[in-house]
Scaffold this active site. Structure first.
Site, short mmCIF file in Angstrom:
data_model
loop_
_atom_site.label_atom_id
_atom_site.label_comp_id
_atom_site.label_asym_id
_atom_site.label_seq_id
_atom_site.Cartn_x
_atom_site.Cartn_y
_atom_site.Cartn_z
N GLY A 170 51.05 6.13 79.92
CA GLY A 170 51.71 6.71 81.09
C GLY A 170 50.93 6.35 82.35
CB ALA A 171 48.52 3.63 82.89
CB VAL A 188 54.16 6.81 73.65
CG1 VAL A 188 53.37 6.10 74.73
CG2 VAL A 188 55.10 7.86 74.25
CG ASN A 198 48.63 10.81 81.38
OD1 ASN A 198 48.58 11.98 81.77
ND2 ASN A 198 49.27 9.87 82.07
CB SER A 226 51.14 21.39 80.35
OG SER A 226 51.75 22.26 81.28
CE1 TYR A 261 56.08 19.18 80.04
CE2 TYR A 261 55.39 21.40 80.68
CZ TYR A 261 55.19 20.02 80.69
OH TYR A 261 54.10 19.49 81.35
CB ALA A 274 57.72 24.18 71.85
CE LYS A 325 52.92 18.07 78.32
NZ LYS A 325 52.19 16.79 78.30
#
Length: 252
Positions: A12-13, A63, A89, A142, A155, A157, A159
């Site tokens: 995620g760069a 990914v 990331n 997060s 979301y 769940a 994280k």
């Protein structure tokens, strides 16, 4: 004789936290493997880190696809010989909605990228790190991985699962010279969070509770990257299996 440079992979760069992390680790003298699905923004990051003197390559990857993940891990080893730091990331946000309104496809999308993507990255990088006898994996979780956010159950769940994967791997690999930690940002000013604000404006759906930014602002991506810089260094050598909260007091 000069010390061999350390190598870091960043998924995620292309933008946001990932780009800020790449620029910071370039300053910290790492070789870099820039991984993203979006080729255009990733190549911009690649140019920026090269301008900062880093040796770097770009590998396009989804990914959630095991062979893509195996490929970026192999390219890192083939190019630089080791993987010292893995900043796992890549992630997405959920479309805000009440629990029963969440579409199954949305569940699959969020869990696939945020949880399966993190799992696959860890799985293949851990194999390399175990062979080397050292390494540090840093996952992006997060504040939603610590406590839920209204209208973002999936979301949250996904994280929470990242935190669970972090602790599980840290426990299993602590005796093998490998550390695994997670960063838990609160709101960060990135294109991803900008899209959330736009979505609320477009759909008119605003969660019953919107996070209170205690400092009165979102963090800047480089404020997360500064914490990553510390974790990626030997200064954090006694830390593993922990979640580092960087949220301006959001979870207080």
């Amino acid at each position: 004789m000069s010390m061999k440079k350390k190598t870091a992979i960043i998924t995620g760069a292309g933008g946001g936290i990932g780009r800020a992390a790449a620029l910071q680790l370039a300053k910290d003298d790492f070789n870099l493997v820039i991984v993203d699905f979006n080729e255009q923004i990733a190549l911009e990051t690649l140019e920026l880190v090269k301008e900062n003197g880093a040796e770097a390559i770009f590998v396009k990857a989804n990914v959630t696809n095991a062979s893509d993940v195996e490929n970026y891990v192999q390219k890192a080893v083939d190019t630089f010989g080791s993987i010292d730091v893995f900043f796992n990331n890549a992630g997405v946000v959920q479309k805000f909605s009440m629990f029963t309104d969440i579409e199954e496809a949305e569940y699959d999308r969020v869990m696939n990228i945020n949880t399966k993507g993190v799992f696959l990255g860890m799985k293949y990088v851990l194999k390399v790190m175990e062979e080397q006898g050292h390494g540090h994996i840093i996952n992006t979780a997060s504040t939603a991985g610590i406590r839920s956010e209204h209208s973002a159950a999936v979301y949250s769940a996904s994280k929470h699962a990242v935190v669970g994967l972090t602790k599980g791997a840290a426990l299993e690999y602590v005796s093998k010279g490998i550390r695994v930690n997670a960063i838990c940002p609160g709101g960060v000013r990135t294109p991803l969070t900008d899209s959330v604000t736009k979505e609320m404006q477009t759909t008119g759906y605003v969660p019953a509770e919107v996070g209170v930014m205690r400092m009165g602002r979102f963090s800047e991506p480089d404020e997360i990257a500064n914490v990553l810089s510390f974790l990626a260094s030997d200064a954090s050598s006694y830390m593993t299996g922990t979640t580092v909260v960087v949220d301006g007091g959001l979870t207080l």
